[in-house]
Scaffold this active site. Structure first.
Site, PDB file in Angstrom:
ATOM      1  N   TYR A 123       0.794  -1.215   0.000  1.00  0.00           N
ATOM      2  CA  TYR A 123       0.000   0.000   0.000  1.00  0.00           C
ATOM      3  C   TYR A 123       0.832   1.273   0.000  1.00  0.00           C
ATOM      4  O   TYR A 123       1.817   1.364  -0.726  1.00  0.00           O
ATOM      5  CB  TYR A 123      -1.099  -0.048   1.073  1.00  0.00           C
ATOM      6  CG  TYR A 123      -2.207   0.886   0.696  1.00  0.00           C
ATOM      7  CD1 TYR A 123      -2.879   0.717  -0.499  1.00  0.00           C
ATOM      8  CD2 TYR A 123      -2.516   1.982   1.469  1.00  0.00           C
ATOM      9  CE1 TYR A 123      -3.839   1.625  -0.900  1.00  0.00           C
ATOM     10  CE2 TYR A 123      -3.483   2.876   1.073  1.00  0.00           C
ATOM     11  CZ  TYR A 123      -4.137   2.703  -0.122  1.00  0.00           C
ATOM     12  OH  TYR A 123      -5.070   3.602  -0.522  1.00  0.00           O
ATOM     13  N   TRP A 139       1.571   4.233   2.565  1.00  0.00           N
ATOM     14  CA  TRP A 139       2.021   5.321   3.435  1.00  0.00           C
ATOM     15  C   TRP A 139       3.354   5.105   4.131  1.00  0.00           C
ATOM     16  O   TRP A 139       3.825   5.989   4.831  1.00  0.00           O
ATOM     17  CB  TRP A 139       0.906   5.680   4.420  1.00  0.00           C
ATOM     18  CG  TRP A 139      -0.127   6.468   3.696  1.00  0.00           C
ATOM     19  CD1 TRP A 139      -1.320   6.017   3.207  1.00  0.00           C
ATOM     20  CD2 TRP A 139      -0.022   7.836   3.288  1.00  0.00           C
ATOM     21  NE1 TRP A 139      -1.967   7.032   2.541  1.00  0.00           N
ATOM     22  CE2 TRP A 139      -1.192   8.148   2.577  1.00  0.00           C
ATOM     23  CE3 TRP A 139       0.942   8.823   3.462  1.00  0.00           C
ATOM     24  CZ2 TRP A 139      -1.426   9.414   2.035  1.00  0.00           C
ATOM     25  CZ3 TRP A 139       0.708  10.077   2.924  1.00  0.00           C
ATOM     26  CH2 TRP A 139      -0.466  10.353   2.234  1.00  0.00           C
TER      27      TRP A 139
HETATM   28  N1  MGD Z   1     -11.673   2.344   9.651  1.00  0.00           N
HETATM   29  C1  MGD Z   1     -10.924   3.039   8.785  1.00  0.00           C
HETATM   30  N2  MGD Z   1      -9.958   2.408   8.094  1.00  0.00           N
HETATM   31  C2  MGD Z   1      -9.206   3.108   7.227  1.00  0.00           C
HETATM   32  C3  MGD Z   1      -9.418   4.488   7.003  1.00  0.00           C
HETATM   33  C4  MGD Z   1     -10.468   5.128   7.730  1.00  0.00           C
HETATM   34  O1  MGD Z   1     -10.722   6.336   7.559  1.00  0.00           O
HETATM   35  N3  MGD Z   1     -11.188   4.382   8.620  1.00  0.00           N
HETATM   36  N4  MGD Z   1      -8.640   5.160   6.100  1.00  0.00           N
HETATM   37  C5  MGD Z   1      -8.072   4.398   5.000  1.00  0.00           C
HETATM   38  C6  MGD Z   1      -7.093   5.192   4.279  1.00  0.00           C
HETATM   39  S1  MGD Z   1      -7.659   6.673   3.634  1.00  0.00           S
HETATM   40  C7  MGD Z   1      -5.814   4.785   4.062  1.00  0.00           C
HETATM   41  S2  MGD Z   1      -4.828   5.709   3.003  1.00  0.00           S
HETATM   42  C8  MGD Z   1      -5.292   3.534   4.641  1.00  0.00           C
HETATM   43  C9  MGD Z   1      -3.830   3.630   5.105  1.00  0.00           C
HETATM   44  O2  MGD Z   1      -3.260   2.400   5.115  1.00  0.00           O
HETATM   45  P1  MGD Z   1      -1.678   2.123   5.100  1.00  0.00           P
HETATM   46  O3  MGD Z   1      -0.992   2.889   4.031  1.00  0.00           O
HETATM   47  O4  MGD Z   1      -1.523   0.651   5.111  1.00  0.00           O
HETATM   48  O5  MGD Z   1      -1.276   2.782   6.491  1.00  0.00           O
HETATM   49  P2  MGD Z   1       0.004   2.830   7.413  1.00  0.00           P
HETATM   50  O6  MGD Z   1      -0.450   2.395   8.765  1.00  0.00           O
HETATM   51  O7  MGD Z   1       0.569   4.187   7.306  1.00  0.00           O
HETATM   52  O8  MGD Z   1       1.017   1.737   6.869  1.00  0.00           O
HETATM   53  C10 MGD Z   1       2.305   2.014   6.442  1.00  0.00           C
HETATM   54  C11 MGD Z   1       3.224   0.900   6.912  1.00  0.00           C
HETATM   55  O9  MGD Z   1       4.496   1.062   6.290  1.00  0.00           O
HETATM   56  C12 MGD Z   1       5.521   0.895   7.272  1.00  0.00           C
HETATM   57  N5  MGD Z   1       6.723   1.647   6.851  1.00  0.00           N
HETATM   58  C13 MGD Z   1       7.173   2.838   7.305  1.00  0.00           C
HETATM   59  N6  MGD Z   1       8.282   3.212   6.634  1.00  0.00           N
HETATM   60  C14 MGD Z   1       8.546   2.235   5.741  1.00  0.00           C
HETATM   61  C15 MGD Z   1       9.554   2.045   4.758  1.00  0.00           C
HETATM   62  O10 MGD Z   1      10.440   2.878   4.558  1.00  0.00           O
HETATM   63  N7  MGD Z   1       9.492   0.897   4.020  1.00  0.00           N
HETATM   64  C16 MGD Z   1       8.544  -0.059   4.228  1.00  0.00           C
HETATM   65  N8  MGD Z   1       8.599  -1.170   3.483  1.00  0.00           N
HETATM   66  N9  MGD Z   1       7.567   0.109   5.138  1.00  0.00           N
HETATM   67  C17 MGD Z   1       7.557   1.238   5.872  1.00  0.00           C
HETATM   68  C18 MGD Z   1       4.898   1.400   8.541  1.00  0.00           C
HETATM   69  O11 MGD Z   1       5.591   0.888   9.662  1.00  0.00           O
HETATM   70  C19 MGD Z   1       3.456   0.918   8.406  1.00  0.00           C
HETATM   71  O12 MGD Z   1       3.297  -0.360   8.949  1.00  0.00           O
HETATM   72  O13 MGD Z   1      -6.116   3.134   5.747  1.00  0.00           O
HETATM   73  C20 MGD Z   1      -7.491   3.041   5.400  1.00  0.00           C
HETATM   74  N10 MGD Z   1      -8.218   2.453   6.520  1.00  0.00           N
HETATM   75  N1  MGD Z   2      -2.844  13.587  10.871  1.00  0.00           N
HETATM   76  C1  MGD Z   2      -3.163  12.806   9.838  1.00  0.00           C
HETATM   77  N2  MGD Z   2      -3.418  13.367   8.627  1.00  0.00           N
HETATM   78  C2  MGD Z   2      -3.776  12.597   7.584  1.00  0.00           C
HETATM   79  C3  MGD Z   2      -3.834  11.179   7.679  1.00  0.00           C
HETATM   80  C4  MGD Z   2      -3.554  10.601   8.966  1.00  0.00           C
HETATM   81  O1  MGD Z   2      -3.612   9.374   9.144  1.00  0.00           O
HETATM   82  N3  MGD Z   2      -3.222  11.451   9.999  1.00  0.00           N
HETATM   83  N4  MGD Z   2      -4.172  10.422   6.582  1.00  0.00           N
HETATM   84  C5  MGD Z   2      -4.125  11.038   5.250  1.00  0.00           C
HETATM   85  C6  MGD Z   2      -4.946  10.283   4.286  1.00  0.00           C
HETATM   86  S1  MGD Z   2      -4.280   8.872   3.572  1.00  0.00           S
HETATM   87  C7  MGD Z   2      -6.178  10.672   3.888  1.00  0.00           C
HETATM   88  S2  MGD Z   2      -7.051   9.769   2.731  1.00  0.00           S
HETATM   89  C8  MGD Z   2      -6.778  11.891   4.430  1.00  0.00           C
HETATM   90  C9  MGD Z   2      -8.183  11.610   4.909  1.00  0.00           C
HETATM   91  O2  MGD Z   2      -8.920  12.735   4.806  1.00  0.00           O
HETATM   92  P1  MGD Z   2     -10.478  12.687   5.177  1.00  0.00           P
HETATM   93  O3  MGD Z   2     -11.108  11.464   4.670  1.00  0.00           O
HETATM   94  O4  MGD Z   2     -11.055  13.988   4.751  1.00  0.00           O
HETATM   95  O5  MGD Z   2     -10.332  12.623   6.762  1.00  0.00           O
HETATM   96  P2  MGD Z   2     -11.113  11.863   7.898  1.00  0.00           P
HETATM   97  O6  MGD Z   2     -10.354  12.175   9.132  1.00  0.00           O
HETATM   98  O7  MGD Z   2     -11.351  10.441   7.587  1.00  0.00           O
HETATM   99  O8  MGD Z   2     -12.528  12.566   7.970  1.00  0.00           O
HETATM  100  C10 MGD Z   2     -12.724  13.963   7.816  1.00  0.00           C
HETATM  101  C11 MGD Z   2     -13.937  14.428   8.560  1.00  0.00           C
HETATM  102  O9  MGD Z   2     -15.095  13.764   8.078  1.00  0.00           O
HETATM  103  C12 MGD Z   2     -15.994  13.613   9.154  1.00  0.00           C
HETATM  104  N5  MGD Z   2     -17.013  12.601   8.825  1.00  0.00           N
HETATM  105  C13 MGD Z   2     -16.945  11.267   8.958  1.00  0.00           C
HETATM  106  N6  MGD Z   2     -18.083  10.690   8.532  1.00  0.00           N
HETATM  107  C14 MGD Z   2     -18.899  11.689   8.120  1.00  0.00           C
HETATM  108  C15 MGD Z   2     -20.230  11.733   7.580  1.00  0.00           C
HETATM  109  O10 MGD Z   2     -20.890  10.714   7.376  1.00  0.00           O
HETATM  110  N7  MGD Z   2     -20.716  12.967   7.245  1.00  0.00           N
HETATM  111  C16 MGD Z   2     -20.014  14.101   7.460  1.00  0.00           C
HETATM  112  N8  MGD Z   2     -20.568  15.258   7.089  1.00  0.00           N
HETATM  113  N9  MGD Z   2     -18.787  14.086   7.988  1.00  0.00           N
HETATM  114  C17 MGD Z   2     -18.226  12.908   8.315  1.00  0.00           C
HETATM  115  C18 MGD Z   2     -15.083  13.279  10.308  1.00  0.00           C
HETATM  116  O11 MGD Z   2     -15.698  13.563  11.546  1.00  0.00           O
HETATM  117  C19 MGD Z   2     -13.878  14.169  10.047  1.00  0.00           C
HETATM  118  O12 MGD Z   2     -13.957  15.386  10.732  1.00  0.00           O
HETATM  119  O13 MGD Z   2      -6.033  12.418   5.514  1.00  0.00           O
HETATM  120  C20 MGD Z   2      -4.637  12.457   5.299  1.00  0.00           C
HETATM  121  N10 MGD Z   2      -4.055  13.184   6.387  1.00  0.00           N
HETATM  122 MO    MO Z   3      -5.874   7.742   2.488  1.00  0.00          MO
END
Ligand code: MGD
Ligand code: MGD
Ligand code: MO
Length: 814
Positions: free
Chosen positions: A141, A143
């Site tokens: 994936y 991140w």
């Molecule tokens: N319930 C719920 N689930 C969600 C979400 C949500 O809003 N709600 N959000 C979703 C979203 S938007 C996203 S993007 C995903 C994120 O999902 P992931 O991208 O899988 O999230 P991370 O936990 O950042 O995983 C990154 C991993 O890479 C490892 N890592 C760090 N540095 C390196 C490196 O240099 N090399 C390698 N090989 N590994 C490294 C870290 O230790 C970590 O285990 O989760 C999703 N899951």
């Molecule tokens: N600090 C930090 N920053 C990040 C990340 C992180 O893990 N940590 N992840 C990054 C990644 S991969 C992504 S994809 C983005 C995610 O970006 P977003 O998907 O925009 O972020 P979320 O935190 O999942 O949710 C944003 C807002 O949506 C609201 N929300 C949830 N469900 C509903 C709903 O049904 N209706 C309404 N109106 N609002 C709702 C939540 O309360 C929250 O305030 O953030 C990025 N930035």
């Molecule tokens: Mo994401």
């Protein structure tokens, strides 16, 4: 060398390495220095003392250095660090696939790099040769790590390309539904396009709406090192005094910072509210009929729907109010304000990470079309200011190139160049576990049919399935269908613990790489091995090259260049581009020594850039990529697909569970899992930063006072949160920033089952134990993480220490 000798040799090497570290301390005890560094959290100065990072200082060019890099020293020397290559015991004994059911339970054996790499290379090659690309799961994936040369995801994909192909996922977890629906509506995926600039918004808007977005939190991180310029935009927006609204399930950090007017909507019901707004605008003739006529198609069909012509249900504000919980008058008034005054709607992504998530983006575009502001300077809607696009003026700067999966033609004579003939197998984002469970199943996707592959070997890097993906108990079961799981990780995450072969990875401050900052392109930065890699960890680039070497294809992978070699090449290309822009860049060695080169001049040519402004100015000349060239409020293409779960215009469809459903009688709390301000998904959860957030050593659950009172709960209590899919513990934090029956547990807390490898209570609070692995619809097949009901009760069992951040059982030899 015999295997035992191998182990001995690697042990000796390991001891010598740590001895020299200690020696280093004695020799250079007063030798402190400041070294530049960069990662996904920002730019920083690493303060070194005797070759160890002891702290970080703010980098002057980072406009809003955040707290995340304060964890750097802790994250380098971390208890959960994978220090040496490891193989699961039965797997090592059998020298290949064995007893998959013991994954997560069985101890690991420390091995040499050669043993681990031989086993990994063999499993990949044998399965590819026998079963083809469909047997290799290589999604890796997103991140983990970063860099134009050695980002784990890119180099793993390149390695698997050299093998001949693999299974990847289209779209992503972030905005998978949006990415598929928007091309039908706007003619492009839109969500990742260059965003409207803050300058344009501030100059023109009277109202700014944060719709399901929390940019104050989510802009802290970026996929390339951020300079956090977006925060300048946000603070200028605040200073401008423009009225802001936040439509959300809670009063979030952004709403509090701005003092926004909060409109609290029941989770997953925004579509109903939006339809109510559209209905009100239509019947009170407040909508922009001219815009609809000139720039959209299909309004009549949508209009019939909101008027209830075919289903007899009028989608008026009263109807909407019953579903979404916002008062009918409030809905009407809100619609009127946005229609009458210049307005900008900033849209987040969590909204569409829900059942039928396609609909909410379509409804928001439809609403905005009726408001008629789209394409006027600074007005309309924007998807990309929540994070990923800063909305600030870019710098005049070269665009740094990076390594790709394209293999040079000069290697086409080798082994019939399998990477040329085989195509990757692509499944929709987040369908991997479904594929593991139902190989061969045909699923729909955006008008096509896709046969789910039979995957046998997983190569994992840069992502963490057990915290990312939905329904963890189901993953635990399905995971056994892999014969081999290879994980390249710096840390003992649950994914690493559920693997057969674990390869220790060096993080950004331990290796060479190059990158360009994201917000405005202001810096090209060098990553340098500021410290020696911990234990025997190696860069992802090195690992992938070594695996390719075992297939006789090291050079195909590396083209004969090491990481520094690639850095030099990309830098040289940037220097060429710069000279065309009349910018002089330093020689590579000077750049590398300093760590960065800055581009100062603003690119004033598009300072007031506004999404769809060109389309508005001349819709014939700037036709959209839709079949009609206009915004499609009704899509004949989607109509033809005839999907019951994705109708051809924005439609309210009940999610499989929500507060208005039968299920809410048994599970009355909607669990929303936004992104935490204290980590990046699961990353940094194993650091001191965890202490800022946790309650009683568990992931916090934010609860409304009424819900807490009804259960006799107080701040700091440990609760059991459960539904039919699973159960977790969490620490109670009572707050009236929420509405009743809604609770917040941020995604990404490390998974800590009481019994590894079984359906089990997670003692730490990994929210995906509770979520369901169902896709949004046949159109996008994206995840529905935010559609989740559960019950909460005081935990009466024994509260045990968290084990998630400890190493698994490790033995030194078989
Ligand atoms: N319930 C719920 N689930 C969600 C979400 C949500 O809003 N709600 N959000 C979703 C979203 S938007 C996203 S993007 C995903 C994120 O999902 P992931 O991208 O899988 O999230 P991370 O936990 O950042 O995983 C990154 C991993 O890479 C490892 N890592 C760090 N540095 C390196 C490196 O240099 N090399 C390698 N090989 N590994 C490294 C870290 O230790 C970590 O285990 O989760 C999703 N899951
Ligand atoms: N600090 C930090 N920053 C990040 C990340 C992180 O893990 N940590 N992840 C990054 C990644 S991969 C992504 S994809 C983005 C995610 O970006 P977003 O998907 O925009 O972020 P979320 O935190 O999942 O949710 C944003 C807002 O949506 C609201 N929300 C949830 N469900 C509903 C709903 O049904 N209706 C309404 N109106 N609002 C709702 C939540 O309360 C929250 O305030 O953030 C990025 N930035
Ligand atoms: Mo994401």
């Amino acid at each position: 060398m015999k295997r035992r000798d191998f182990l001995k040799a690697s042990l000796v090497a390991a001891t010598t390495a740590s001895a020299s570290r200690v020696q280093g301390i004695n020799e250079t005890i007063f030798d402190s220095k400041k070294v530049f560094g960069a990662n996904r959290f920002g730019l920083f100065w690493a303060n070194l003392n005797s070759s160890q990072i002891v702290s970080v200082s703010d980098f002057e060019g980072d406009k809003f250095p955040n707290t995340m890099n304060n964890s750097l020293a802790d994250i380098v020397q971390n208890e959960a660090r994978v220090l040496y290559p490891m193989v699961r015991k039965s797997y090592l004994k059998a020298k290949g696939a064995s007893k998959a059911e013991l994954r997560g339970k069985e101890e690991f054996v420390r091995v040499s790099w050669d043993v681990a790499l031989d086993l990994a290379a063999k499993a990949l090659k044998e399965n590819f040769d026998k079963y083809g690309a469909e047997s290799i799961y290589g999604e890796c994936y997103w991140w983990g790590g970063s860099g134009k040369v050695g980002w784990g995801r890119t180099v793993a994909h390149r390695m698997l390309k050299v093998l001949g192909g693999y299974v990847e996922e289209s779209g992503d977890y972030s905005t998978g539904a949006g990415l598929v629906i928007m091309p039908h509506v706007l003619g492009s995926s839109a969500v990742y396009d260059t965003p409207t600039k803050y300058k344009a918004i501030i100059k023109n808007a009277k109202n700014v709406v944060f719709w399901g977005t929390d940019p104050l939190v989510t802009n802290q991180i970026s996929s390339v090192p951020p300079t956090h310029d977006g925060y300048v935009g946000l603070s200028e927006l605040k200073d401008s005094g423009i009225k802001t609204y936040s439509v959300n399930v809670m009063i979030n950090d952004t709403a509090r910072y701005f003092g926004s007017q909060n409109i609290l909507v029941r989770p997953n019901t925004d579509v109903a509210m939006i339809l109510g707004m559209c209905h009100h605008l239509f019947v009170s003739k407040l909508y922009d009929a001219e815009f609809i006529k000139k720039y959209t198609v299909g309004f009549n069909k949508f209009k019939d729907y909101i008027l209830g012509v075919n289903d007899g249900v009028v989608k008026d504000t009263a109807w909407a109010s019953k579903i979404c919980g916002v008062g009918a008058d409030e809905i009407a008034k809100f619609a009127e304000i946005l229609a009458k005054e210049p307005s900008t709607v900033l849209i987040g992504r969590a909204l569409q990470r829900a059942d039928h998530g396609e609909q909410v983006f379509w409804a928001l575009v439809t609403l905005n079309a009726m408001l008629g502001h789209i394409g006027k300077e600074g007005l309309g809607f924007e998807f990309s200011l929540g994070y990923g696009g800063s909305g600030m003026t870019r710098k005049i700067a070269p665009v740094l190139k990076g390594l790709s999966t394209r293999i040079s033609q000069k290697y086409e004579h080798i082994d019939n160049a399998p990477w040329k003939n085989t195509k990757n197998i692509t499944i929709p984002s987040s369908r991997s576990i479904e594929a593991l469970q139902n190989p061969g199943k045909i699923i729909e996707h955006d008008g096509n049919q896709i046969k789910l592959p039979k995957m046998r070997v997983a190569y994992m890097a840069s992502g963490s399935v057990f915290t990312r993906h939905q329904d963890v108990n189901n993953i635990v079961k399905a995971w056994q269908n892999f014969d081999t799981v290879i994980t390249a990780e710096p840390y003992w995450t649950s994914t690493a613990k559920f693997s057969d072969i674990v390869l220790p990875v060096a993080i950004e401050v331990e290796r060479n790489d190059i990158n360009q900052t994201g917000d405005t392109g202001e810096y090209i930065v060098a990553y340098k091995p500021v410290i020696e890699p911990m234990g025997e960890s190696k860069s992802d680039f090195w690992i992938c090259e070594q695996i390719c070497k075992r297939w006789g294809r090291a050079e195909v992978f590396s083209e004969g260049k090491d990481e520094l070699g690639w850095m030099r090449e990309f830098y040289a290309d940037a220097v060429n581009q710069a000279s065309e822009l009349n910018i002089k860049m330093p020689e590579f060695d000077e750049f590398y020594e300093k760590g960065f080169v800055r581009f100062e001049k603003d690119d004033k040519s598009n300072e007031l850039y506004t999404r769809l402004a060109d389309f508005r100015s001349d819709p014939a000349k700037y036709r959209l990529g839709t079949p009609s060239g206009k915004i499609e409020l009704y899509s004949p293409v989607i109509a033809k697909m005839n999907y019951d779960d994705c109708p051809p215009h924005a439609t309210w469809l009940e999610p499989f569970e929500w507060l208005g459903s039968e299920k809410a009688k048994k599970y009355p709390i909607h669990i929303v899992s936004p992104h935490s301000r204290y980590r990046l998904h699961s990353q940094l959860n194993n650091s001191i930063i965890r202490n800022f957030a946790e309650v009683n050593g568990r992931e916090p659950i934010l609860m409304h006072p009424n819900d807490a009172k009804a259960r006799g709960l107080e701040n700091g209590d440990v609760v059991r949160v459960f539904n039919d899919r699973g159960e977790i513990l969490a620490g109670v934090l009572i707050t009236d920033l929420l509405q009743p029956n809604v609770a917040i547990i941020c995604e990404g807390a490390w998974y800590d089952p009481e019994i590894w490898g079984e359906k089990s209570l997670c003692q730490h609070g990994c929210v995906n134990v509770l979520t369901r692995d169902k896709s949004t619809s046949k159109l996008a097949q994206s995840n529905t993480a935010h559609t989740c009901l559960a019950q909460i009760e005081k935990f009466k069992g024994e509260i045990k220490p968290i084990t998630a951040f400890s190493k698994p059982k490790i033995v030194q030899s078989l």
